[in-house]
Each structure stands twice: as C-alpha cells, then as structure tokens.
Design an enzyme around this catalytic site. Structure first.
Site, PDB file in Angstrom:
ATOM      1  CG  ASP A   1      37.488  42.613  33.133  1.00 20.23           C
ATOM      2  OD1 ASP A   1      37.987  42.756  32.022  1.00 20.23           O
ATOM      3  OD2 ASP A   1      37.253  41.499  33.663  1.00 20.23           O
TER       4      ASP A   1
ATOM      5  CB  CYS B   1      42.006  42.852  25.790  1.00 17.43           C
ATOM      6  SG  CYS B   1      41.860  41.341  26.771  1.00 17.43           S
TER       7      CYS B   1
ATOM      8  CB  ALA C   1      33.991  40.710  32.007  1.00 22.80           C
TER       9      ALA C   1
ATOM     10  CE  LYS D   1      43.459  41.345  30.136  1.00 26.44           C
ATOM     11  NZ  LYS D   1      43.805  40.577  31.366  1.00 26.44           N
TER      12      LYS D   1
ATOM     13  NE  ARG E   1      40.746  36.211  35.586  1.00 24.68           N
ATOM     14  CZ  ARG E   1      40.975  36.706  34.367  1.00 24.68           C
ATOM     15  NH1 ARG E   1      40.329  36.233  33.342  1.00 24.68           N
ATOM     16  NH2 ARG E   1      41.845  37.689  34.191  1.00 24.68           N
TER      17      ARG E   1
HETATM   18  C1  RUB Z   1      39.482  40.417  29.277  1.00 21.57           C
HETATM   19  C2  RUB Z   1      39.210  41.879  29.186  1.00 21.57           C
HETATM   20  C3  RUB Z   1      38.042  42.300  28.336  1.00 21.57           C
HETATM   21  C4  RUB Z   1      36.801  42.429  29.235  1.00 21.57           C
HETATM   22  C5  RUB Z   1      35.523  42.569  28.423  1.00 21.57           C
HETATM   23  O1  RUB Z   1      40.423  40.105  30.262  1.00 21.57           O
HETATM   24  O2  RUB Z   1      39.836  42.712  29.801  1.00 21.57           O
HETATM   25  O3  RUB Z   1      38.268  43.531  27.721  1.00 21.57           O
HETATM   26  O4  RUB Z   1      36.692  41.293  30.060  1.00 21.57           O
HETATM   27  O5  RUB Z   1      35.329  41.440  27.626  1.00 21.57           O
HETATM   28  P1  RUB Z   1      40.844  38.567  30.509  1.00 21.57           P
HETATM   29  P2  RUB Z   1      33.863  40.995  27.179  1.00 21.57           P
HETATM   30  O6  RUB Z   1      41.305  38.028  29.194  1.00 21.57           O
HETATM   31  O7  RUB Z   1      41.939  38.649  31.535  1.00 21.57           O
HETATM   32  O8  RUB Z   1      39.625  37.852  31.035  1.00 21.57           O
HETATM   33  O9  RUB Z   1      33.296  42.174  26.440  1.00 21.57           O
HETATM   34  O10 RUB Z   1      34.067  39.791  26.305  1.00 21.57           O
HETATM   35  O11 RUB Z   1      33.071  40.680  28.412  1.00 21.57           O
END
Ligand code: RUB
Length: 310
Positions: free
Chosen positions: A196, A127, A22, A207, A63
């Site tokens: 997200d 994730c 995200a 995720k 997305r």
């Molecule tokens: C990624 C996901 C991450 C969040 C937070 O999903 O679920 O846990 O986006 O990530 P995808 P961050 O791989 O489908 O994009 O802390 O890096 O923003």
C-alpha cells in the site's frame, strides 16, 4: 446523474471496499476524475480548476493509507491550461496516461519478479495484490511448475479473491488461516506480497498480517519480496510525514459487539514491515533493495522537496 454524483459514487465504492487494492483504487480515482472533468459545467477556467480540486479531495479522503491514491490524483491534477477545454483535455489525458502506465507497470513487475521464482517453488502470498499475482502468474505462464499458499486475510477475506484468480489461471493453491503462516513457512521458498505504501527508507505498509509473515520468513531464512508499482512509494515520507494506518469498523471483526460490555474491537487494516525484513522490492523500474526507495521517489516520482502539497 450529476457529474459530482459520479465522483461521490466512486468514492463510496472505494470507502466500502467494493473497489479495493491500492492499484485499483488509484486507477478508479483517475478514471472518475477524467469523467468528471469532461462532463462538469464550468463558467471559467478558475471554476473548473476549483471544481476538479474539490472532486479530487472527495476521492482522496476515501482510504487514508494508500499513497497510490494521492500519487494518482497528484499526477492527474498536474496541468497548466489557458482555456477550459484545454484543462478538461489535460486532466483526461493525464488520467489515461496514469491508467495505461499502471497497467504496463503491473505487467513489467510480473516479468521482472517472476525471474526470482524457480521451477518447483512454493510461494506464499497475503491478501489480494494485483502486482504480487502478476509475479506469480508470469512465473506460471513461463512454464515453471509452482504452488501457492494463500492466507485468508481476515477480516475481509481478500485471500478468497486471490485463490479464485489463481484457480482461474490453473495454479495449484492451498488456502490457510492467517495464523497458520508459521506452521507452513518451512514449506515456502519465497513470500511475495503487494504494497500500500513504501516509505523513503524502504519500510513497507501493507495488509494487516504482512509484518508477522515477514517475521516468520526471516526466522525461516525464506526470501521476502514486495511487488509494487513506483506510485506506491510515498514522497511525503521524505519530508518526515508518517503513514496513517486506517482503522476500519469493528463490525468487520465482530458483528454483534453490543452483547459485550467490556470489549472493544481494534481493526487496523494495515501494518508496518521494517526494511530489514525485505529482500527485494520489485518495481517496473527494476528489482531494488528497500534501501533504494529514496531514489525511486526522487527519480521516478519526480518529487521536488519544495513541493509540499499534493
Ligand atoms: C489491499 C492490500 C494489497 C495492496 C496492494 O488492501 O493490502 O496488498 O493494496 O495491492 P485492501 P495491489 O483490500 O484493504 O485494499 O498490488 O493490487 O495494488
């Protein structure tokens, strides 16, 4: 390359998940809008405004779940200008500010969140989240001896990215299949995941698999922490809007579906964890209980109830 092709290319890299997570998609969208605003030809201020809004729309559609994208675009596109060049500069400096704030937020979340980690702790993460990894790496850098258990995170295996990052930092890590979470939960001291979306009542969208992990953590009385920049909170949920859960292509799960006549694959990319399962949300504005999410939206995102469009 035409300026709009650069935006299309960024949008394609986000849709195909070459750029993912995200935070990363939000900063990539902001950077793309900046580049576009500085390079697109415009006959008038109205023309520039319209073109920038169209470019923003292309990025927004990539997305559907991550609110970071709409929050980033709303912040970048919030400008008032009388001249074309002023508008270009306003978009560019908004984008720069967003990207810099985002970088600082991740760092601050690391500092704050790492205080909840004790020497000798085992942390489970799911994730690949920059914010969650910032918490883990800050604890490691402060000299605490920690171990991490990382899930594979099927079907896209973002867990492999996570173990690669942790390995580079010299952090001891075990990789497990997603379905082994309950088996290992008794060895875990703290779960740390990213976000997200966080809704006005503190519900977490993250995720797929996160909700099951939260359930197992609750059963084992293991703390469950979310690491999230404040732009992961969703203003529209104050107005009752539901979060759209992205359904991705079946082939991510089963390459050759055509062999089966009666089988359908479901591939939701995210799931919903109720706020009752979350002990703490660690943001750059401090560590808060999920029930305080509404205040974060009102105070940090400056959300006005009149403001119904992004
Ligand atoms: C990624 C996901 C991450 C969040 C937070 O999903 O679920 O846990 O986006 O990530 P995808 P961050 O791989 O489908 O994009 O802390 O890096 O923003």
């Amino acid at each position: 390359m035409k300026p709009i092709d650069q935006v299309r290319e960024t949008a394609e890299r986000i849709s195909s998940m070459e750029i993912r997570g995200a935070g990363r998609i939000a900063t990539a969208a902001a950077a793309s809008l900046k580049e576009y605003a500085l390079s697109v030809q415009a006959e008038s201020l109205d023309d520039l405004n319209q073109k920038a809004a169209q470019a923003a729309d292309l990025l927004l559609k990539t997305r559907p779940t991550a609110v970071s994208l709409s929050n980033a675009i709303r912040m970048v596109m919030k400008y008032e200008a009388e001249e074309i060049d002023d508008a270009r500069q306003a978009i560019a400096s908004n984008a720069d500010r967003f990207i810099e704030n985002s970088r600082r937020a991740v760092e601050k979340i690391g500092q704050i969140g790492s205080r909840r980690i004790r020497d000798g702790d085992t942390i489970l993460t799911h994730c690949n989240s920059n914010a969650a990894i910032s918490v883990i790496s800050a604890a490691h850098r402060s000299g605490k001896k920690i171990q991490v258990i990382a899930t594979e995170s099927r079907p896209r295996f973002q867990g492999i990215t996570t173990i690669g990052m942790l390995d580079q930092m010299g952090i001891e890590t075990e990789l497990i299949v997603d379905s082994a979470v309950r088996t290992v939960m008794n060895d875990v001291d703290l779960v740390v995941v990213g976000a997200d979306v966080i809704t006005a009542n503190g519900t977490l969208v993250n995720k797929i698999g996160t909700a099951q992990i939260a359930l197992c953590a609750r059963e084992a009385r293991t703390s469950f922490m979310v690491a999230a920049e404040t732009y992961k909170f969703s203003p529209m949920t104050i107005l009752g809007e539901l979060v759209t859960i992205e359904e991705r292509d079946a082939t991510e799960v089963l390459a050759d579906i055509s062999r089966y006549r009666h089988v359908r694959v479901r591939n939701p990319a995210f799931d919903v964890t109720p706020h009752q399962y979350i002990d703490l949300i660690c943001t750059e504005a401090g560590a808060i209980p999920p029930e305080m999410s509404y205040l974060i939206i009102r105070e940090r995102l400056g959300w006005d109830m009149e403001e119904e469009s992004i």
